[in-house]
Write an enzyme that holds these catalytic residues in place. Structure first.
Site, PDB file in Angstrom:
ATOM      1  N   TYR A 108     -35.029  48.525 -77.661  1.00 45.22           N
ATOM      2  CA  TYR A 108     -35.403  49.941 -77.563  1.00 45.22           C
ATOM      3  C   TYR A 108     -35.848  50.272 -76.139  1.00 45.22           C
ATOM      4  CZ  TYR A 108     -38.496  54.010 -78.263  1.00 45.22           C
ATOM      5  OH  TYR A 108     -39.125  55.223 -78.170  1.00 45.22           O
TER       6      TYR A 108
HETATM    7  N1  LIG Z   1     -43.431  58.913 -81.421  1.00 46.83           N
HETATM    8  C1  LIG Z   1     -43.733  58.128 -80.404  1.00 46.83           C
HETATM    9  O1  LIG Z   1     -44.799  57.459 -80.400  1.00 46.83           O
HETATM   10  C2  LIG Z   1     -42.814  58.023 -79.215  1.00 46.83           C
HETATM   11  C3  LIG Z   1     -43.261  57.319 -78.091  1.00 46.83           C
HETATM   12  C4  LIG Z   1     -42.432  57.215 -76.992  1.00 46.83           C
HETATM   13  C5  LIG Z   1     -41.192  57.802 -76.990  1.00 46.83           C
HETATM   14  N2  LIG Z   1     -40.763  58.500 -78.092  1.00 46.83           N
HETATM   15  C6  LIG Z   1     -39.439  59.110 -78.025  1.00 46.83           C
HETATM   16  O2  LIG Z   1     -39.543  60.458 -78.398  1.00 46.83           O
HETATM   17  C7  LIG Z   1     -38.328  60.888 -79.010  1.00 46.83           C
HETATM   18  C8  LIG Z   1     -38.628  61.511 -80.357  1.00 46.83           C
HETATM   19  O3  LIG Z   1     -39.355  60.575 -81.128  1.00 46.83           O
HETATM   20  P1  LIG Z   1     -40.067  60.979 -82.489  1.00 46.83           P
HETATM   21  O4  LIG Z   1     -41.218  60.054 -82.654  1.00 46.83           O
HETATM   22  O5  LIG Z   1     -40.259  62.441 -82.556  1.00 46.83           O
HETATM   23  O6  LIG Z   1     -38.924  60.508 -83.531  1.00 46.83           O
HETATM   24  P2  LIG Z   1     -38.631  60.937 -85.048  1.00 46.83           P
HETATM   25  O7  LIG Z   1     -39.809  61.527 -85.686  1.00 46.83           O
HETATM   26  O8  LIG Z   1     -38.032  59.709 -85.651  1.00 46.83           O
HETATM   27  O9  LIG Z   1     -37.492  62.023 -84.847  1.00 46.83           O
HETATM   28  C9  LIG Z   1     -36.271  61.610 -84.311  1.00 46.83           C
HETATM   29  C10 LIG Z   1     -35.324  62.780 -84.278  1.00 46.83           C
HETATM   30  O10 LIG Z   1     -34.064  62.283 -83.822  1.00 46.83           O
HETATM   31  C11 LIG Z   1     -33.075  62.579 -84.773  1.00 46.83           C
HETATM   32  N3  LIG Z   1     -32.095  61.500 -84.831  1.00 46.83           N
HETATM   33  C12 LIG Z   1     -32.304  60.183 -85.070  1.00 46.83           C
HETATM   34  N4  LIG Z   1     -31.155  59.515 -85.057  1.00 46.83           N
HETATM   35  C13 LIG Z   1     -30.188  60.421 -84.808  1.00 46.83           C
HETATM   36  C14 LIG Z   1     -28.784  60.353 -84.693  1.00 46.83           C
HETATM   37  N5  LIG Z   1     -28.099  59.204 -84.862  1.00 46.83           N
HETATM   38  N6  LIG Z   1     -28.094  61.481 -84.425  1.00 46.83           N
HETATM   39  C15 LIG Z   1     -28.744  62.666 -84.282  1.00 46.83           C
HETATM   40  N7  LIG Z   1     -30.070  62.808 -84.398  1.00 46.83           N
HETATM   41  C16 LIG Z   1     -30.785  61.683 -84.654  1.00 46.83           C
HETATM   42  C17 LIG Z   1     -33.818  62.794 -86.085  1.00 46.83           C
HETATM   43  O11 LIG Z   1     -33.175  63.763 -86.872  1.00 46.83           O
HETATM   44  P3  LIG Z   1     -32.395  63.478 -88.251  1.00 46.83           P
HETATM   45  O12 LIG Z   1     -33.243  62.539 -89.050  1.00 46.83           O
HETATM   46  O13 LIG Z   1     -32.219  64.831 -88.812  1.00 46.83           O
HETATM   47  O14 LIG Z   1     -31.128  62.881 -87.769  1.00 46.83           O
HETATM   48  C18 LIG Z   1     -35.135  63.397 -85.629  1.00 46.83           C
HETATM   49  O15 LIG Z   1     -35.023  64.802 -85.490  1.00 46.83           O
HETATM   50  C19 LIG Z   1     -37.426  59.670 -79.081  1.00 46.83           C
HETATM   51  O16 LIG Z   1     -36.545  59.677 -77.984  1.00 46.83           O
HETATM   52  C20 LIG Z   1     -38.405  58.516 -78.969  1.00 46.83           C
HETATM   53  O17 LIG Z   1     -37.798  57.355 -78.426  1.00 46.83           O
HETATM   54  C21 LIG Z   1     -41.553  58.611 -79.197  1.00 46.83           C
END
Ligand SMILES: NC(=O)c1ccc[n+]([C@@H]2O[C@H](COP(=O)([O-])OP(=O)(O)OC[C@H]3O[C@@H](n4cnc5c(N)ncnc54)[C@H](OP(=O)(O)O)[C@@H]3O)[C@@H](O)[C@H]2O)c1
Length: 245
Positions: A153
């Protein structure tokens, strides 16, 4: 002033959803995207209930073709031009390096790196032709510091951060800015699986707390705005200071 249009990938929940709501409140027409149509429509309905404009385009970003198709559909829904792209959709994969399935490695790289690459390849040239545009790649703390169990990742996002610089150099002369936002631990549906580890990770940073999706959305909103017109090729850490200690 004409309304700008933004495509935010992975905006059916979490950070992407908060970003879609924030940009819409800033007067930007948003294209919400993700795999789950129902949740996507709910985000669109919320944005419309606030008097702002949004559309949903379903996409499962797992290869170049899916990115090419999303770029085309989103551009069409946007009325022919996208001004802003937020590459936010990503999947995580935790676990030791030994034993990581090849299919997991390929899936993480495909969604987190290949899809953003082909979205930019199919959206940035039109921005460049119009002489303006803003792209934000959503990275992660795990791309900057070693977090055991997050090797694939973290590597996918570290490569994305390099693309941020490459694209800033490539498209900058044509007026297109490209930046990364690198979140630390943030409470979202996607990070729920981390359980108590999320707070333990947050406690390692000077500010010590877990972010809300809105904390990350605010940084993205700044970078896509004209206020950031002199900012490109940077990785903006939004991690409570974790990378300075
Ligand atoms: N949360 C954290 O602590 C954290 C920390 C550092 C970085 N990030 C980054 O922040 C971003 C968002 O994270 P989050 O925590 O908000 O994640 P999340 O709650 O898992 O949401 C992920 C989003 O991406 C979509 N998604 C996943 N796989 C997909 C695919 N194959 N095609 C199209 N859409 C897809 C999901 O929509 P569907 O389910 O509708 O497909 C959902 O809307 C990511 O890039 C993650 O790496 C998060």
């Amino acid at each position: 002033m004409s309304t700008k249009t933004a495509l935010i990938t992975g905006s059916t929940r979490g950070i992407g959803r908060a970003t879609a709501l924030k940009l819409a409140r800033n007067g930007i027409r948003v294209v919400v995207s993700g795999r789950d149509t129902q949740r996507g429509q709910e985000v669109v309905e919320q944005i419309r209930s606030e008097g702002n404009e949004a559309h949903f385009v379903r996409a499962d970003l797992r290869d170049a073709q899916s990115a090419v198709e999303l770029a085309a559909k989103a551009t069409e829904v946007a009325g022919g031009a996208l001004d802003i792209l937020v590459n936010n959709a990503a999947i995580g994969a935790g676990g030791p390096t030994a034993g990581t399935e090849e299919s997991t490695f390929d899936a993480v790289l495909a969604t987190n790196l290949k899809a953003p690459f082909y979205l930019v390849a199919n959206i940035a040239p039109a921005m460049a032709a119009r002489g303006s545009g803003a792209i934000v790649n959503v990275s992660t703390l795990a791309a900057e510091v070693a977090l055991p169990g997050l090797s694939v990742y973290g590597a996918s996002k570290a490569a994305l951060d390099l693309l941020t610089k490459s694209w800033a150099a490539e498209f900058g002369p044509a007026g297109v800015r490209v930046n990364s936002v690198s979140p630390g631990p943030t409470r979202t549906p996607g990070s729920e699986a981390l359980g108590e580890y999320l707070q333990l990770l947050a406690a390692q940073a000077p500010l010590g707390f877990v972010a809300n999706p809105e904390d990350i959305a605010a940084a993205i909103a700044f970078l896509v705005s004209d206020e950031a017109r002199f900012v490109t090729g940077t990785v903006l850490d939004v991690n409570g200071g974790r990378t300075i200690v």
